[in-house]
Write a protein that holds these residues in place. Structure first.
Motif, PDB file in Angstrom:
ATOM      1  N   ILE A  30      85.926   1.657 -18.263  1.00 10.92           N
ATOM      2  CA  ILE A  30      85.337  -0.014 -18.592  1.00 10.92           C
ATOM      3  C   ILE A  30      85.002   0.237 -19.938  1.00 10.92           C
ATOM      4  O   ILE A  30      84.432   1.085 -20.466  1.00 10.92           O
ATOM      5  N   VAL A  31      85.805  -0.571 -21.063  1.00 12.94           N
ATOM      6  CA  VAL A  31      85.492  -0.774 -22.386  1.00 12.94           C
ATOM      7  C   VAL A  31      85.097  -2.103 -22.794  1.00 12.94           C
ATOM      8  O   VAL A  31      85.991  -3.055 -22.177  1.00 12.94           O
ATOM      9  N   LYS A  32      84.275  -2.338 -23.518  1.00  7.51           N
ATOM     10  CA  LYS A  32      83.682  -3.717 -23.794  1.00  7.51           C
ATOM     11  C   LYS A  32      82.954  -3.861 -25.183  1.00  7.51           C
ATOM     12  O   LYS A  32      82.467  -2.790 -25.506  1.00  7.51           O
ATOM     13  N   ARG A  33      82.679  -4.730 -25.725  1.00  8.59           N
ATOM     14  CA  ARG A  33      81.863  -5.249 -26.750  1.00  8.59           C
ATOM     15  C   ARG A  33      80.465  -5.569 -25.971  1.00  8.59           C
ATOM     16  O   ARG A  33      80.537  -6.496 -25.318  1.00  8.59           O
ATOM     17  N   ASP A  34      79.445  -5.105 -26.658  1.00  8.87           N
ATOM     18  CA  ASP A  34      78.166  -5.682 -26.318  1.00  8.87           C
ATOM     19  C   ASP A  34      77.127  -5.160 -27.295  1.00  8.87           C
ATOM     20  O   ASP A  34      77.365  -4.246 -28.261  1.00  8.87           O
ATOM     21  N   LYS A  35      75.742  -5.553 -27.434  1.00 12.63           N
ATOM     22  CA  LYS A  35      74.697  -5.058 -28.294  1.00 12.63           C
ATOM     23  C   LYS A  35      74.315  -3.904 -27.768  1.00 12.63           C
ATOM     24  O   LYS A  35      74.683  -3.407 -26.606  1.00 12.63           O
ATOM     25  N   THR A  36      73.455  -3.026 -28.477  1.00 10.99           N
ATOM     26  CA  THR A  36      73.103  -1.771 -28.378  1.00 10.99           C
ATOM     27  C   THR A  36      71.772  -1.842 -28.652  1.00 10.99           C
ATOM     28  O   THR A  36      71.185  -2.403 -29.786  1.00 10.99           O
ATOM     29  N   PRO A  37      70.689  -1.826 -27.575  1.00 10.01           N
ATOM     30  CA  PRO A  37      69.395  -2.060 -27.915  1.00 10.01           C
ATOM     31  C   PRO A  37      68.725  -0.810 -28.900  1.00 10.01           C
ATOM     32  O   PRO A  37      69.247   0.060 -29.262  1.00 10.01           O
ATOM     33  N   LYS A  38      67.540  -1.319 -29.210  1.00 10.19           N
ATOM     34  CA  LYS A  38      66.785  -0.385 -30.068  1.00 10.19           C
ATOM     35  C   LYS A  38      66.208   0.797 -29.056  1.00 10.19           C
ATOM     36  O   LYS A  38      66.139   0.665 -27.862  1.00 10.19           O
ATOM     37  N   MET A  39      66.413   2.058 -29.852  1.00  9.58           N
ATOM     38  CA  MET A  39      66.151   3.234 -28.933  1.00  9.58           C
ATOM     39  C   MET A  39      65.263   4.253 -29.834  1.00  9.58           C
ATOM     40  O   MET A  39      65.613   4.442 -30.840  1.00  9.58           O
ATOM     41  N   THR A  40      64.400   4.782 -28.991  1.00 10.94           N
ATOM     42  CA  THR A  40      63.779   5.874 -29.542  1.00 10.94           C
ATOM     43  C   THR A  40      64.258   7.224 -28.808  1.00 10.94           C
ATOM     44  O   THR A  40      64.166   7.225 -27.507  1.00 10.94           O
ATOM     45  N   ILE A  41      64.776   8.247 -29.536  1.00 10.90           N
ATOM     46  CA  ILE A  41      65.310   9.412 -29.089  1.00 10.90           C
ATOM     47  C   ILE A  41      64.631  10.556 -29.837  1.00 10.90           C
ATOM     48  O   ILE A  41      64.254  10.750 -30.975  1.00 10.90           O
ATOM     49  N   ALA A  42      64.236  11.527 -28.872  1.00  9.24           N
ATOM     50  CA  ALA A  42      63.762  12.725 -29.281  1.00  9.24           C
ATOM     51  C   ALA A  42      64.635  13.876 -28.960  1.00  9.24           C
ATOM     52  O   ALA A  42      65.378  13.892 -27.863  1.00  9.24           O
ATOM     53  N   THR A  91      75.350  18.123 -33.740  1.00  7.70           N
ATOM     54  CA  THR A  91      75.244  17.126 -32.490  1.00  7.70           C
ATOM     55  C   THR A  91      73.687  17.169 -32.690  1.00  7.70           C
ATOM     56  O   THR A  91      73.118  18.135 -33.004  1.00  7.70           O
ATOM     57  N   PHE A  92      73.172  15.991 -32.309  1.00  3.34           N
ATOM     58  CA  PHE A  92      71.805  15.726 -32.107  1.00  3.34           C
ATOM     59  C   PHE A  92      71.645  15.831 -30.500  1.00  3.34           C
ATOM     60  O   PHE A  92      72.101  14.770 -29.896  1.00  3.34           O
ATOM     61  N   ILE A  93      70.976  16.751 -30.002  1.00  3.21           N
ATOM     62  CA  ILE A  93      70.936  16.906 -28.489  1.00  3.21           C
ATOM     63  C   ILE A  93      69.589  16.002 -28.262  1.00  3.21           C
ATOM     64  O   ILE A  93      68.415  16.665 -28.668  1.00  3.21           O
ATOM     65  N   GLY A  94      69.789  15.051 -27.421  1.00  3.22           N
ATOM     66  CA  GLY A  94      68.505  14.416 -27.357  1.00  3.22           C
ATOM     67  C   GLY A  94      68.321  13.723 -26.269  1.00  3.22           C
ATOM     68  O   GLY A  94      68.642  13.914 -25.192  1.00  3.22           O
ATOM     69  N   ALA A  95      67.133  12.687 -26.174  1.00  2.00           N
ATOM     70  CA  ALA A  95      66.784  12.051 -24.893  1.00  2.00           C
ATOM     71  C   ALA A  95      66.002  10.710 -25.259  1.00  2.00           C
ATOM     72  O   ALA A  95      65.235  10.670 -26.094  1.00  2.00           O
ATOM     73  N   ILE A  96      66.658   9.642 -24.590  1.00  3.37           N
ATOM     74  CA  ILE A  96      66.051   8.240 -24.863  1.00  3.37           C
ATOM     75  C   ILE A  96      64.784   8.251 -24.172  1.00  3.37           C
ATOM     76  O   ILE A  96      64.456   8.445 -23.044  1.00  3.37           O
ATOM     77  N   ILE A  97      63.747   7.875 -24.828  1.00  3.67           N
ATOM     78  CA  ILE A  97      62.311   7.937 -24.419  1.00  3.67           C
ATOM     79  C   ILE A  97      62.288   6.334 -23.783  1.00  3.67           C
ATOM     80  O   ILE A  97      62.297   5.540 -24.195  1.00  3.67           O
ATOM     81  N   LYS A  98      62.169   6.413 -22.236  1.00  2.00           N
ATOM     82  CA  LYS A  98      61.947   5.063 -21.715  1.00  2.00           C
ATOM     83  C   LYS A  98      60.749   4.333 -21.980  1.00  2.00           C
ATOM     84  O   LYS A  98      60.677   2.914 -21.952  1.00  2.00           O
ATOM     85  N   ASN A  99      59.552   5.114 -22.177  1.00  4.18           N
ATOM     86  CA  ASN A  99      58.433   4.602 -22.592  1.00  4.18           C
ATOM     87  C   ASN A  99      57.625   4.991 -23.886  1.00  4.18           C
ATOM     88  O   ASN A  99      56.882   5.716 -23.751  1.00  4.18           O
TER      89      ASN A  99
END
Length: 206
Positions: A30-42, A91-99
Motif C-alpha cells: 500500500i502506497v499513499k500520500r498522507d500527513k506525518t505526525p509529530k514524533m519524539t524519537i530516542a 542510521t539512527f536506531i530509534g524508538a518513537i516514544i508513545k508518551n
C-alpha cells in the motif's frame, strides 16, 4: 514409496508457502500520500552496513524494556545504497516514544539516549508492508520489505508526475532520512519518504 515422497514434497511446499505468506512475500504493498505526525524519537547513531544494525536495535530494546517505556521501534536511514559505501551508511536506531512526558524524557536521558523531535509534515509518501507474526521471522520481514516497498513508492511517484521533491536527487546535501517504523502490534512495517523541503534531521550527522 512415490506416494510418501509426494506427500513429503507437498507438506514442504505448504510450509514454505505459509512462511512466505507470513513474512509478507505475497502481501499487497500500500502506497499513499498522507500527513506525518509529530514524533519524539530516542536512540543512537550507527554507521555501517544497514544489515548490521540488528545488534544495536537489540541493545536499545533491552534498555527501553527494562526502563518500562512504551515505544514503537524505528530506523532512520540516511544514505542511498547505490551511492554510498557500506561502511559509510548512516542510521539512527530509534524508538518513537508513545508518551513523551517529563518523567519519560528524564528516563531516556539517564539511559544516555539521543532525543530528536520530528515536526509534523503536511504531506509525505507512506508505504506499508506486512510484518511476520512469528518473532523469529520478523528479521526476514525487515530485510525483504524494503526490497518491495521502495520500488513501489518510486513507481507511485513516477505515476503521479504532480508529486515533486521526493526523488533521491532532491535530497543531495541534506540530512533527510527515510523512516521505517516497525509496528509489531499491528504486524506492519510503515515506510515514510519526506519531502525535500522539510526540516533536516540530525544536521551534524555527517
Amino acid at each position: 514409496m512415490a506416494l510418501v515422497i509426494n506427500s513429503i514434497f507437498f507438506v514442504l511446499c505448504a510450509i514454505v508457502g505459509y512462511l512466505l505468506h507470513d513474512i509478507g512475500f505475497f502481501s499487497k504493498i500500500i502506497v499513499k500520500r498522507d500527513k506525518t505526525p509529530k514524533m519524539t524519537i530516542a536512540g543512537v547513531r550507527f554507521r555501517g552496513p544497514y544489515q548490521n544494525t540488528g545488534k544495536s536495535f537489540q541493545e536499545l530494546e533491552k534498555k527501553l524494556t527494562e526502563a518500562k517505556i512504551d515505544v514503537l521501534y524505528c530506523g532512520l536511514y540516511y544514505d542511498d545504497l547505490q551511492k554510498v559505501p557500506a561502511d559509510k551508511l548512516r542510521t539512527f536506531i530509534g524508538a518513537i516514544i508513545k508518551n513523551p512526558n517529563e518523567e519519560t524524557l528524564s528516563k531516556l536521558k539517564e539511559l544516555e539516549l539521543e532525543i530528536i523531535e520530528i515536526e509534523e509534515q503536511e504531506e509525505a509518501i507512506h508505504g506499508y508492508h506486512q510484518m511476520s507474526s512469528i518473532k523469529m521471522l520478523q528479521s526476514i520481514s525487515f530485510m525483504t520489505a524494503p526490497m518491495r516497498v521502495y520500488p513501489a513508492m518510486t513507481k507511485y511517484i513516477e505515476q503521479n508526475p504532480e508529486i515533486t521533491g521526493y526523488v533521491r536527487s532532491d535530497y543531495e546535501g541534506k540530512n533527510l532520512p527515510c523512516y521505517e517504523i516497525y509496528d509489531r502490534e499491528a504486524k506492519q512495517i510503515h515506510f515514510i519518504l519526506s519531502k525535500s523541503n522539510v526540516k533536516e534531521v540530525l544536521v551534524d550527522f555527517k
